[in-house]
Design a protein around this motif. Structure first.
Motif, short mmCIF file in Angstrom:
data_model
loop_
_atom_site.label_atom_id
_atom_site.label_comp_id
_atom_site.label_asym_id
_atom_site.label_seq_id
_atom_site.Cartn_x
_atom_site.Cartn_y
_atom_site.Cartn_z
N VAL A 1 -19.44 -12.22 -5.74
CA VAL A 1 -18.05 -12.13 -5.29
C VAL A 1 -17.99 -11.64 -3.84
O VAL A 1 -17.18 -12.12 -3.04
CB VAL A 1 -17.23 -11.21 -6.22
N ALA A 2 -18.86 -10.69 -3.48
CA ALA A 2 -18.90 -10.23 -2.09
C ALA A 2 -19.35 -11.35 -1.16
O ALA A 2 -18.82 -11.50 -0.05
CB ALA A 2 -19.83 -9.02 -1.96
N THR A 3 -20.31 -12.15 -1.59
CA THR A 3 -20.74 -13.30 -0.78
C THR A 3 -19.60 -14.28 -0.59
O THR A 3 -19.39 -14.81 0.51
CB THR A 3 -21.93 -14.01 -1.45
N ALA A 4 -18.85 -14.53 -1.66
CA ALA A 4 -17.70 -15.42 -1.55
C ALA A 4 -16.68 -14.89 -0.54
O ALA A 4 -16.17 -15.64 0.30
CB ALA A 4 -17.04 -15.61 -2.92
N GLU A 5 -16.40 -13.60 -0.61
CA GLU A 5 -15.38 -13.01 0.26
C GLU A 5 -15.84 -12.90 1.71
O GLU A 5 -15.06 -13.15 2.64
CB GLU A 5 -15.00 -11.62 -0.28
N LEU A 6 -17.11 -12.55 1.92
CA LEU A 6 -17.59 -12.27 3.27
C LEU A 6 -18.16 -13.50 3.98
O LEU A 6 -18.15 -13.57 5.21
CB LEU A 6 -18.65 -11.18 3.23
N VAL A 7 -18.68 -14.46 3.21
CA VAL A 7 -19.37 -15.60 3.82
C VAL A 7 -18.65 -16.91 3.59
O VAL A 7 -18.56 -17.75 4.50
CB VAL A 7 -20.82 -15.70 3.26
N LEU A 8 -18.12 -17.10 2.40
CA LEU A 8 -17.58 -18.41 2.02
C LEU A 8 -16.07 -18.53 2.20
O LEU A 8 -15.52 -19.62 2.02
CB LEU A 8 -17.91 -18.71 0.55
N TYR A 9 -15.41 -17.45 2.56
CA TYR A 9 -13.94 -17.45 2.60
C TYR A 9 -13.40 -18.49 3.59
O TYR A 9 -13.88 -18.62 4.71
CB TYR A 9 -13.41 -16.08 3.00
N VAL A 10 -12.39 -19.23 3.13
CA VAL A 10 -11.66 -20.17 3.99
C VAL A 10 -10.17 -20.01 3.69
O VAL A 10 -9.79 -19.69 2.55
CB VAL A 10 -12.08 -21.63 3.75
N PRO A 11 -9.31 -20.21 4.67
CA PRO A 11 -7.87 -20.17 4.40
C PRO A 11 -7.47 -21.29 3.44
O PRO A 11 -8.20 -22.28 3.26
CB PRO A 11 -7.24 -20.35 5.79
#
Length: 323
Positions: free
Chosen positions: A150-160
């Motif tokens: 989940v941290a990887t998703a939030e910090l690395v994969l996040y897109v608007p």
């Protein structure tokens, strides 16, 4: 609504972190009684002829310090479970608000996909834990996976939030992606007892080096192996349907059911590996640890399909949203 979703994800990560710390404390304190029992003196009686007469082992007297440690360990474990439940609620709320903000199902890119898969995994864990509380000590490994992904998703994969690409505007988007997400979440959870079984069975077979010593507080290997099989046997038919649904959708969208696109290729590889695991598990001559390694390999191929294909390859399934 989008900002609310982002904040909820952050709070969910923090709650997963609290849960992981709670389970770690339980691990640290959980064997206090074992240490006291091991250190308890053995009493012997001297007979009339001078010989030593063995006596039946007496119950280990209650030790206030050990009792306190045991209570604290249990409390830490319960805090870990409670924090995991709170994190799952926040996680679900983040997905719902993301979907409302986007006016679609929240799995249109890599960020949303990872969030949904991890939620399915933690929801399945809470259901299993409700039915089998003895598996609580698996929570340390499950929450560790949640924090990392989940941290990887939030910090690395996040897109608007952006509209779906035209190829995804189809009712097959819900049918195919929902089933692949659900199966992937169960496979994610299934990898946790699989690794736990390999560690625990190694410890039970006399291996005392790290990480096997960490496994001495895990449930018995036979129960972990049975849970691994149950989860994979449940998820595999759903995954199979998802692959078939994807082929039908590809026929409607691109005029061909299969084209060996990178994501299609790795989905097929994952299917073969998981089928191999179930076949090996059902074959008496194959050792359980050998079969379980196939389950772990299957999850690694799923990670490759999710991260490697979206980051390093381009194709018709390049919807990761990453630049």
């Amino acid at each position: 609504m989008s900002a609310l979703s982002d904040n909820l994800v952050t709070f969910a990560i923090l709650a997963y972190l609290v849960a992981m710390i709670g389970h770690a404390v339980e691990y640290a304190l959980g064997n206090a009684r074992t240490r006291v029992a091991a250190a308890a003196p053995v009493r012997e009686l001297v007979g009339a002829g001078g010989g030593i007469v063995p006596t039946p082992p007496a119950p280990v007297p209650s030790q206030p310090g050990a009792d306190r440690s045991a209570r604290r360990a249990r409390l830490a474990g319960l805090i870990g479970v409670g924090a995991t439940a709170v994190a799952a609620v926040l996680h679900l709320a983040a997905l719902v608000t993301r979907g409302l903000a986007a006016d679609r199902m929240p799995w249109g890119n890599m960020y949303e996909f990872v969030l949904t898969v991890t939620f399915i995994g933690v929801a399945a864990w809470l259901v299993v834990l409700w039915k089998r509380p003895s598996l609580r000590k698996l929570g340390l490994f499950l929450t560790l996976v949640m924090v990392l992904l989940v941290a990887t998703a939030e910090l690395v994969l996040y897109v608007p939030i952006v509209p779906l690409v035209p190829a995804l505007n189809s009712y097959w988007f819900i049918i195919h992606v929902s089933t692949i997400v659900f199966a992937s979440g169960i496979f994610l959870f299934g990898a946790v007892p699989a690794v736990g079984f390999l560690m625990r069975s190694g410890y039970e077979n006399g291996k005392r080096s790290f990480p096997y010593t960490l496994a001495k507080r895990l449930p018995a290997a036979v129960g972990l192996e049975r849970l691994t099989f149950t989860l994979h046997a449940f998820a595999f038919p759903i995954f199979t349907f998802a692959v078939i649904a994807g082929a039908i959708w590809a026929e409607a969208a691109w005029g061909r059911p299969w084209g060996w696109d990178p994501k299609e290729t790795w989905a097929f590889i994952s299917w073969v590996v998981y089928a191999g695991y179930l076949h090996a598990r059902a074959t008496p001559s194959v050792k359980r640890n050998v079969a379980t390694w196939l389950a772990v390999l299957g999850f690694l191929t799923m990670l490759m399909n999710l991260f490697g294909v979206n980051i390093f390859f381009t194709g018709l399934h390049s919807y990761g949203g990453l630049d």
